[in-house]
Design a protein around this motif. Structure first.
Motif, short mmCIF file in Angstrom:
data_model
loop_
_atom_site.label_atom_id
_atom_site.label_comp_id
_atom_site.label_asym_id
_atom_site.label_seq_id
_atom_site.Cartn_x
_atom_site.Cartn_y
_atom_site.Cartn_z
N ASN A 1 -2.64 8.72 -5.46
CA ASN A 1 -2.03 7.40 -5.58
C ASN A 1 -1.95 6.63 -4.25
N SER A 2 -2.51 7.19 -3.19
CA SER A 2 -2.39 6.54 -1.88
C SER A 2 -3.53 5.56 -1.62
N ASN A 3 -3.27 4.66 -0.67
CA ASN A 3 -4.26 3.71 -0.20
C ASN A 3 -4.63 3.97 1.26
N ILE A 4 -3.71 4.63 1.97
CA ILE A 4 -3.88 4.87 3.40
C ILE A 4 -3.35 6.27 3.74
N GLU B 1 -13.85 4.85 -2.64
CA GLU B 1 -12.82 3.86 -2.96
C GLU B 1 -12.55 2.95 -1.77
N HIS B 2 -11.84 1.88 -2.05
CA HIS B 2 -11.33 1.02 -0.98
C HIS B 2 -10.10 1.74 -0.43
N PHE B 3 -10.30 2.52 0.61
CA PHE B 3 -9.30 3.48 1.08
C PHE B 3 -9.40 3.60 2.60
N LYS C 1 -12.18 10.11 -1.91
CA LYS C 1 -11.54 8.79 -1.87
C LYS C 1 -12.13 7.93 -0.76
N CYS D 1 5.84 -2.69 5.36
CA CYS D 1 5.41 -1.67 4.40
C CYS D 1 6.63 -0.97 3.80
N SER E 1 0.83 -1.21 0.00
CA SER E 1 0.00 0.00 0.00
C SER E 1 0.86 1.25 0.00
N ASN E 2 0.33 2.29 -0.63
CA ASN E 2 0.96 3.61 -0.59
C ASN E 2 0.39 4.35 0.62
#
Length: 158
Positions: free
Chosen positions: A57-60, A91-93, A87, A32, A4-5
């Motif tokens: 571009n992040s996930n978390i 999104e899945h975020f 987001k 990570c 994850s980003n």
């Protein structure tokens, strides 16, 4: 997952470098690899092209503890916050926070007070909740109860 980003935002802390080192160590300790930190101390530092691209571009996103009012002062009314909310809602975020970083997620945010609760405007990521932290350690039961008596349509979380 470990690919994850992750964005660390230590804005709430007066010790942003130390907080960065601590969270980075924790994330790296679980494997990570893609960790960025946004060192933001004022609103004019938020909506940079680089920060907005990192968010895209992040996930978390992880907000640190400290003073939750600093987070609101810097992020309210920004494109970054609008994009973050989008987001989070579409999104899945993951948006996470410890202490002040958790408290800022509500719309009606507790900002202080021992005898009488003080409230301000939070990021409104989870607007139906009011979050208080260090509940037992700092004897904050009364201010959480007072906050939900003021904002009757909210759910209290400690």
């Amino acid at each position: 997952g470990t690919d994850s980003n992750i964005i660390i935002i230590p804005t709430a802390s007066s010790y942003q470098n130390e907080v960065d080192i601590e969270y980075r160590s924790i994330f790296e300790g679980i494997g990570c690899k893609n960790i960025k930190t946004l060192f933001i101390s004022s609103k004019d530092q938020v909506d940079t092209e680089i920060n907005l691209e990192l968010l895209t571009n992040s996930n978390i996103v992880m907000f640190s503890g400290g003073d939750q009012s600093r987070i609101s002062e810097c992020f309210l009314g920004t494109k970054f916050l609008n994009n973050l909310k989008n987001k989070f809602n579409t999104e899945h975020f993951v948006v996470a926070g410890t202490s002040a970083g958790a408290m800022c997620m509500s719309e009606n945010m507790i900002t202080g007070g021992k005898e009488k609760v003080k409230c301000g405007v939070g990021l409104s990521l989870i607007p139906t909740f009011i979050i208080d932290t260090h509940f037992m350690q700092r004897d904050r039961k009364s201010r959480l109860i007072e906050s939900i008596s003021i904002y009757k349509n909210r759910i209290a979380i400690n």
